[in-house]
Write a protein that holds these residues in place. Structure first.
Motif, short mmCIF file in Angstrom:
data_model
loop_
_atom_site.label_atom_id
_atom_site.label_comp_id
_atom_site.label_asym_id
_atom_site.label_seq_id
_atom_site.Cartn_x
_atom_site.Cartn_y
_atom_site.Cartn_z
N CYS A 60 73.23 16.22 53.30
CA CYS A 60 72.75 17.18 52.31
C CYS A 60 73.31 16.87 50.93
CB CYS A 60 73.11 18.59 52.76
SG CYS A 60 72.69 19.88 51.58
N THR A 61 74.61 16.62 50.84
CA THR A 61 75.21 16.35 49.53
C THR A 61 74.68 15.03 48.95
OG1 THR A 61 77.15 15.32 50.58
CG2 THR A 61 77.30 17.66 50.03
N ASP A 62 74.44 14.04 49.79
CA ASP A 62 73.87 12.78 49.30
C ASP A 62 72.49 13.00 48.69
OD1 ASP A 62 76.13 11.45 50.12
OD2 ASP A 62 75.21 10.57 51.91
N LEU A 63 71.67 13.80 49.36
CA LEU A 63 70.33 14.08 48.85
C LEU A 63 70.39 14.85 47.53
CD1 LEU A 63 68.43 15.08 52.11
CD2 LEU A 63 68.03 13.04 50.72
N LEU A 64 71.31 15.81 47.45
CA LEU A 64 71.44 16.57 46.20
C LEU A 64 71.90 15.67 45.06
CD1 LEU A 64 73.01 19.90 47.47
CD2 LEU A 64 70.75 19.61 46.44
N ASP A 65 72.82 14.78 45.34
CA ASP A 65 73.27 13.83 44.32
C ASP A 65 72.09 13.00 43.82
OD1 ASP A 65 75.93 14.54 44.19
OD2 ASP A 65 76.54 13.14 45.76
N GLU A 66 71.25 12.58 44.74
CA GLU A 66 70.09 11.76 44.38
C GLU A 66 69.05 12.57 43.61
OE1 GLU A 66 67.84 8.40 43.98
OE2 GLU A 66 69.84 8.54 44.88
N ALA A 67 68.87 13.83 43.99
CA ALA A 67 67.77 14.63 43.44
C ALA A 67 68.08 15.22 42.07
CB ALA A 67 67.43 15.75 44.42
N VAL A 68 69.25 15.86 41.94
CA VAL A 68 69.45 16.65 40.72
C VAL A 68 70.80 16.49 40.06
CG1 VAL A 68 67.84 18.45 41.44
CG2 VAL A 68 70.25 18.65 42.07
N LEU A 69 71.72 15.82 40.66
CA LEU A 69 73.07 15.83 40.12
C LEU A 69 73.51 14.48 39.55
CD1 LEU A 69 74.82 18.06 42.78
CD2 LEU A 69 73.93 18.71 40.55
N ARG A 70 72.53 13.62 39.22
CA ARG A 70 72.85 12.35 38.60
C ARG A 70 72.11 12.22 37.28
NH1 ARG A 70 72.49 8.06 43.68
NH2 ARG A 70 74.39 8.74 44.73
N GLY A 71 72.67 11.44 36.38
CA GLY A 71 71.97 11.16 35.13
C GLY A 71 72.48 12.00 33.98
N GLU A 72 72.07 11.58 32.77
CA GLU A 72 72.55 12.24 31.56
C GLU A 72 72.06 13.68 31.48
OE1 GLU A 72 71.44 9.94 28.24
OE2 GLU A 72 72.51 8.14 28.87
N SER A 73 70.88 13.96 32.05
CA SER A 73 70.32 15.30 31.90
C SER A 73 71.10 16.36 32.67
CB SER A 73 68.86 15.32 32.38
OG SER A 73 68.79 14.99 33.76
N THR A 74 71.96 15.93 33.58
CA THR A 74 72.72 16.89 34.38
C THR A 74 74.22 16.83 34.09
OG1 THR A 74 72.88 15.32 36.21
CG2 THR A 74 71.02 16.87 36.24
N ALA A 75 74.55 16.27 32.93
CA ALA A 75 75.97 16.21 32.57
C ALA A 75 76.58 17.60 32.59
CB ALA A 75 76.13 15.58 31.18
N GLY A 76 77.73 17.72 33.23
CA GLY A 76 78.40 19.01 33.33
C GLY A 76 77.96 19.85 34.50
N SER A 77 77.00 19.34 35.29
CA SER A 77 76.55 20.10 36.46
C SER A 77 77.66 20.13 37.51
CB SER A 77 75.30 19.45 37.07
OG SER A 77 74.21 19.51 36.17
#
Length: 308
Positions: free
Chosen positions: A199-216
């Motif tokens: 689950c955490t791997d999928l979340l990292d791939e889906a929404v928690l990577r990249g500049e747009s999610t800095a500080g997430s």
């Protein structure tokens, strides 16, 4: 030995793995004395030095010879051969208590030691351990499965007394039930870790990577409250705690999930299908999902598998 409170015992630990070192330290803390332990790997040597600092590191047969209570805390597949080898070496003696911690086994495999007059016990903590000092406290309040020979009530009492001394709750598990008992625990605890990490791997791939999610927040922070609530509800309310698209019969959402999972990780998508089928079955059996809706969910799972 009193069935209510064991006499002070010289404890020998073979070996200083995550379980053995913790149990040895816990018994030492309530007044017994760990007199020897064995360790091979660097991690187990370090663990012995941390949790059993006063116990010399010696060979397994020397550990057994020094002990009134011999604790065999080795992997399940290693245990039978170890018992036979120690028996052949004459390490056991009459009156010893010999305990193993292998969850899937009862006491029958200790028969080579029983031939030398020992009292055989199987004690399996229903807990996960890291081998750190805080694990000793985790024993307090947990359950520990106790298995002795069916006709030896004194042995059952000794096992229960050893457990109660640790502040744990003894649960009698008959010899014949040990394999299924252990399979149930492994399915729940070990596969839970796999499920959470997927689950955490999928979340990292889906929404928690990249500049747009800095500080997430981290994936663990994101799902921690959800998973804690889900586990609490499952333990309190059983199948009535089932929620989500499968339990509701939202076939369109299920199809979307499978499409995305097949793209992200086909092997993980297969896990989703398997668990979704079990969820549909439990939801239908529990009256949460009408039969026709359960059939539609199963059809969607089968169709997605055929056309991926």
């Amino acid at each position: 030995m009193s069935a209510g409170r064991p006499a002070r015992l010289a404890v020998g630990v073979v070996s200083a793995g995550r379980v053995g070192a913790v149990l040895g330290a816990a018994w030492d803390a309530v007044g017994h004395r760990v007199v020897a332990t064995s360790a091979v790997s660097r991690a187990s040597v370090h663990r012995a030095g941390t949790l059993l600092p006063d116990a010399p590191l010696v060979a397994p047969d020397e550990v057994i010879r020094a002990a009134d209570l011999a604790l065999l805390a080795v992997p399940d597949d290693v245990l039978p051969g170890l018992v036979r080898g120690l028996a052949a070496a004459g390490a056991f003696r009459p009156g010893q208590i010999v305990v193993h911690t292998a969850g899937a086994h009862g006491v029958d495999l200790l028969d080579p030691a029983v031939e030398h007059g020992v009292l055989p016990l199987a004690l399996h903590p229903v807990m996960t351990f890291t081998g750190r000092p805080e694990d000793v406290q985790r024993l307090t309040g947990c359950c520990i499965a106790v298995t002795a020979r069916a006709d030896d009530e004194a042995a059952w009492n000794v096992g229960e007394a050893l457990v109660l001394e640790l502040g744990a709750e003894p649960v009698r598990v008959p010899e014949r039930a040990r394999p299924l008992y252990h399979a149930a625990l492994a399915h729940g605890a070990n596969h839970l870790v796999t499920l959470v990490r997927d689950c955490t791997d999928l979340l990292d791939e889906a929404v928690l990577r990249g500049e747009s999610t800095a500080g997430s927040p981290s994936a663990e922070r994101l799902i921690g409250p959800l998973l804690s609530a889900a586990l609490d509800n499952a333990l309190r309310h059983g199948d009535r705690a089932l929620t989500g698209p499968v339990a509701r019969g939202d076939v369109g959402t299920v199809r979307t999930h499978l499409r995305e999972l097949d793209r992200a990780d086909p092997e993980l998508a297969d896990t989703y299908r398997t668990l979704a089928r079990r969820t549909a079955h439990r939801a239908a059996e529990g009256g949460l999902l009408p039969d026709h809706a359960a059939d539609e969910v199963r059809a969607a799972l089968d169709d997605s598998e055929e056309h991926r």
